[in-house]
Design a protein around this motif. Structure first.
Motif, PDB file in Angstrom:
ATOM      1  N   LEU A   5       1.021  -1.083  -0.043  1.00  0.00           N
ATOM      2  CA  LEU A   5       0.033  -0.130   0.116  1.00  0.00           C
ATOM      3  C   LEU A   5       0.856   1.008   0.117  1.00  0.00           C
ATOM      4  N   LEU A   6       0.691   2.197  -0.967  1.00  0.00           N
ATOM      5  CA  LEU A   6       1.385   3.309  -1.138  1.00  0.00           C
ATOM      6  C   LEU A   6       0.517   4.578  -1.190  1.00  0.00           C
ATOM      7  N   ALA A   7       0.758   5.171  -0.060  1.00  0.00           N
ATOM      8  CA  ALA A   7      -0.150   6.247   0.037  1.00  0.00           C
ATOM      9  C   ALA A   7       0.576   7.810   0.113  1.00  0.00           C
ATOM     10  N   ASP A   8      -0.100   8.844  -0.380  1.00  0.00           N
ATOM     11  CA  ASP A   8       0.512  10.050  -0.305  1.00  0.00           C
ATOM     12  C   ASP A   8       1.815  10.240  -0.728  1.00  0.00           C
ATOM     13  N   VAL A   9       2.052   9.834  -1.995  1.00  0.00           N
ATOM     14  CA  VAL A   9       3.582  10.095  -2.504  1.00  0.00           C
ATOM     15  C   VAL A   9       4.027  11.554  -2.691  1.00  0.00           C
ATOM     16  N   HIS A  10       3.028  12.126  -2.966  1.00  0.00           N
ATOM     17  CA  HIS A  10       3.213  13.724  -3.159  1.00  0.00           C
ATOM     18  C   HIS A  10       4.440  13.968  -3.720  1.00  0.00           C
ATOM     19  N   GLY A  11       4.588  13.405  -4.944  1.00  0.00           N
ATOM     20  CA  GLY A  11       5.678  14.046  -6.116  1.00  0.00           C
ATOM     21  C   GLY A  11       6.858  13.692  -5.624  1.00  0.00           C
ATOM     22  N   ASN A  12       7.288  13.011  -4.461  1.00  0.00           N
ATOM     23  CA  ASN A  12       8.696  12.693  -3.911  1.00  0.00           C
ATOM     24  C   ASN A  12       9.041  11.160  -4.557  1.00  0.00           C
ATOM     25  N   LEU A  13       9.776  11.540  -5.838  1.00  0.00           N
ATOM     26  CA  LEU A  13      10.306  10.299  -6.459  1.00  0.00           C
ATOM     27  C   LEU A  13      11.361   9.675  -5.707  1.00  0.00           C
ATOM     28  N   GLN A  14      12.418  10.319  -5.064  1.00  0.00           N
ATOM     29  CA  GLN A  14      13.366   9.398  -4.132  1.00  0.00           C
ATOM     30  C   GLN A  14      12.497   8.695  -3.138  1.00  0.00           C
ATOM     31  N   ALA A  15      11.507   9.178  -2.328  1.00  0.00           N
ATOM     32  CA  ALA A  15      11.035   8.130  -1.482  1.00  0.00           C
ATOM     33  C   ALA A  15      10.134   7.136  -2.025  1.00  0.00           C
ATOM     34  N   LEU A  16       9.613   7.485  -3.469  1.00  0.00           N
ATOM     35  CA  LEU A  16       8.989   6.558  -3.910  1.00  0.00           C
ATOM     36  C   LEU A  16       9.594   5.122  -4.620  1.00  0.00           C
ATOM     37  N   GLN A  17      10.942   5.556  -5.154  1.00  0.00           N
ATOM     38  CA  GLN A  17      11.715   4.643  -5.777  1.00  0.00           C
ATOM     39  C   GLN A  17      12.336   3.870  -4.452  1.00  0.00           C
ATOM     40  N   ALA A  18      12.496   4.449  -3.368  1.00  0.00           N
ATOM     41  CA  ALA A  18      12.968   3.575  -2.150  1.00  0.00           C
ATOM     42  C   ALA A  18      12.235   2.405  -1.697  1.00  0.00           C
ATOM     43  N   CYS A  19      10.688   3.065  -1.568  1.00  0.00           N
ATOM     44  CA  CYS A  19       9.768   2.020  -1.026  1.00  0.00           C
ATOM     45  C   CYS A  19       9.330   1.088  -2.248  1.00  0.00           C
ATOM     46  N   LEU A  20       9.331   1.320  -3.260  1.00  0.00           N
ATOM     47  CA  LEU A  20       9.393   0.300  -4.225  1.00  0.00           C
ATOM     48  C   LEU A  20      10.134  -0.586  -4.499  1.00  0.00           C
ATOM     49  N   GLU A  21      11.469  -0.408  -4.213  1.00  0.00           N
ATOM     50  CA  GLU A  21      12.749  -1.184  -4.247  1.00  0.00           C
ATOM     51  C   GLU A  21      12.555  -2.147  -2.802  1.00  0.00           C
ATOM     52  N   HIS A  22      12.213  -1.383  -1.964  1.00  0.00           N
ATOM     53  CA  HIS A  22      12.078  -2.391  -0.393  1.00  0.00           C
ATOM     54  C   HIS A  22      10.977  -3.281  -0.770  1.00  0.00           C
ATOM     55  N   ALA A  23       9.907  -2.849  -1.123  1.00  0.00           N
ATOM     56  CA  ALA A  23       8.656  -3.675  -1.369  1.00  0.00           C
ATOM     57  C   ALA A  23       8.718  -4.951  -2.211  1.00  0.00           C
ATOM     58  N   ARG A  24       9.668  -4.795  -3.224  1.00  0.00           N
ATOM     59  CA  ARG A  24       9.928  -5.806  -4.062  1.00  0.00           C
ATOM     60  C   ARG A  24      10.724  -6.867  -3.364  1.00  0.00           C
ATOM     61  N   HIS A  25      11.910  -6.188  -2.736  1.00  0.00           N
ATOM     62  CA  HIS A  25      12.527  -7.290  -1.881  1.00  0.00           C
ATOM     63  C   HIS A  25      11.729  -8.079  -0.844  1.00  0.00           C
ATOM     64  N   GLN A  26      10.641  -7.623  -0.659  1.00  0.00           N
ATOM     65  CA  GLN A  26       9.794  -8.310   0.316  1.00  0.00           C
ATOM     66  C   GLN A  26       8.829  -9.330  -0.362  1.00  0.00           C
ATOM     67  N   GLY A  27       9.028  -9.436  -1.647  1.00  0.00           N
ATOM     68  CA  GLY A  27       8.125 -10.390  -2.442  1.00  0.00           C
ATOM     69  C   GLY A  27       6.802 -10.019  -2.687  1.00  0.00           C
ATOM     70  N   VAL A  28       6.532  -8.877  -3.042  1.00  0.00           N
ATOM     71  CA  VAL A  28       5.149  -8.435  -3.077  1.00  0.00           C
ATOM     72  C   VAL A  28       4.706  -9.027  -4.304  1.00  0.00           C
ATOM     73  N   ASP A  29       3.416  -9.017  -4.356  1.00  0.00           N
ATOM     74  CA  ASP A  29       2.667  -9.486  -5.622  1.00  0.00           C
ATOM     75  C   ASP A  29       1.993  -8.295  -6.598  1.00  0.00           C
ATOM     76  N   ARG A  30       1.615  -7.308  -5.937  1.00  0.00           N
ATOM     77  CA  ARG A  30       0.903  -6.371  -6.507  1.00  0.00           C
ATOM     78  C   ARG A  30       1.032  -4.985  -5.618  1.00  0.00           C
ATOM     79  N   PHE A  31       0.583  -3.916  -5.964  1.00  0.00           N
ATOM     80  CA  PHE A  31       0.815  -2.615  -5.509  1.00  0.00           C
ATOM     81  C   PHE A  31      -0.838  -1.902  -5.583  1.00  0.00           C
ATOM     82  N   ALA A  32      -0.763  -1.292  -4.533  1.00  0.00           N
ATOM     83  CA  ALA A  32      -2.185  -0.306  -4.440  1.00  0.00           C
ATOM     84  C   ALA A  32      -1.685   1.017  -4.060  1.00  0.00           C
ATOM     85  N   TRP A  33      -1.925   2.056  -4.816  1.00  0.00           N
ATOM     86  CA  TRP A  33      -1.910   3.507  -4.596  1.00  0.00           C
ATOM     87  C   TRP A  33      -2.988   4.099  -4.161  1.00  0.00           C
TER      88      TRP A  33
END
Length: 247
Positions: A5-33
């Motif tokens: 679950l990704l909420a309130d990204v607010h145009g912060n690309l650095q934070a988004l990229q870090a969360c996406l990478e972390h989530a993929r390492h957790q083995g997520v199957d899907r994302f919800a924004w």
């Protein structure tokens, strides 16, 4: 299914990229924004493009109030730095990205899960859920077992107790929380791009629906670079300071 679950990204690309990478390492199957892809941050176009790519791959994406404001669909003008960010963001988004935002729904219902940016009772009003009474109203507006929300910028979990009133639980980062289906739950994912709980690390949540448990994570990212971008494009200084201070 493991759902990030990704909420309130607010145009912060650095934070988004870090969360996406972390989530993929957790083995997520899907994302919800969960809304507010834009507003405050210096990279609205890149963030919306990421969401659009995820949507094409089956991700859930719902509209947030800042997204609506950029489209001119927010009922009330924002004030101060928030309105300045909306005005600036509007000029940064190419037509295909504005069209993508314009097609986003206020809510998405999938089985026993409801995705919504703000309160479920009247999503178009952008009501905040900041206490147990407001969580009770949001949960009573739907029969979904799970309501996943953003908007508040702080991670928190509510559940309906025996008396039909919501109880509050404060999650600890990295510690799984059982969310069994015999109760009803409202989870606020925290903010990827502008946390406001005194911790400037990005925040997102991971839901394991098969095991009925949920975990919030705090992810370090280059806050200095994100704040420098805000200053470089001429957005209000307050927005850079909020990133640095996490408030």
């Amino acid at each position: 299914m493991r759902l990030a679950l990704l909420a309130d990204v607010h145009g912060n690309l650095q934070a988004l990229q870090a969360c996406l990478e972390h989530a993929r390492h957790q083995g997520v199957d899907r994302f919800a924004w969960l809304g507010d892809l834009v507003g405050y941050g210096a990279d609205p176009g890149a963030v919306v493009e990421q969401a659009r790519e995820h949507a094409a791959q089956g991700a859930v994406v719902v509209l947030g109030n800042h997204d609506a404001a950029v489209l001119g669909r927010h009922a009330h003008s924002m004030v101060g730095s928030a309105q300045a960010a909306v005005d600036w963001t509007r000029a940064q988004l190419a037509a295909p990205l504005r069209d993508f935002l314009d097609r986003l729904p206020l809510t998405v219902r999938e089985g026993d899960v409801l995705f919504v940016h703000a309160g479920a009772a009247a999503p178009e009003r952008w009501d905040y859920v900041t206490n147990a009474a407001e969580a009770t109203a949001s949960l009573r507006a739907t029969d979904a077992t799970y309501v996943f929300s953003g908007h508040v910028h702080e991670p928190v979990l509510y559940f309906l107790g025996a008396g039909g009133r919501a109880q509050t639980f404060q999650p600890v980062p990295g510690v799984p929380v059982p969310i069994p289906r015999h109760r009803r739950w409202l989870a606020i994912a925290g903010s990827v791009g502008q946390p406001r709980d005194g911790n400037h690390d990005a925040c997102y949540a991971l839901v394991d629906l098969a095991r009925a448990r949920m975990t919030w994570f705090r992810v370090a990212y280059d806050v200095v670079a994100a704040a420098a971008k805000v200053r470089a494009v001429g957005l209000p200084e307050r927005l850079a300071l909020r990133l640095e201070r996490g408030v």
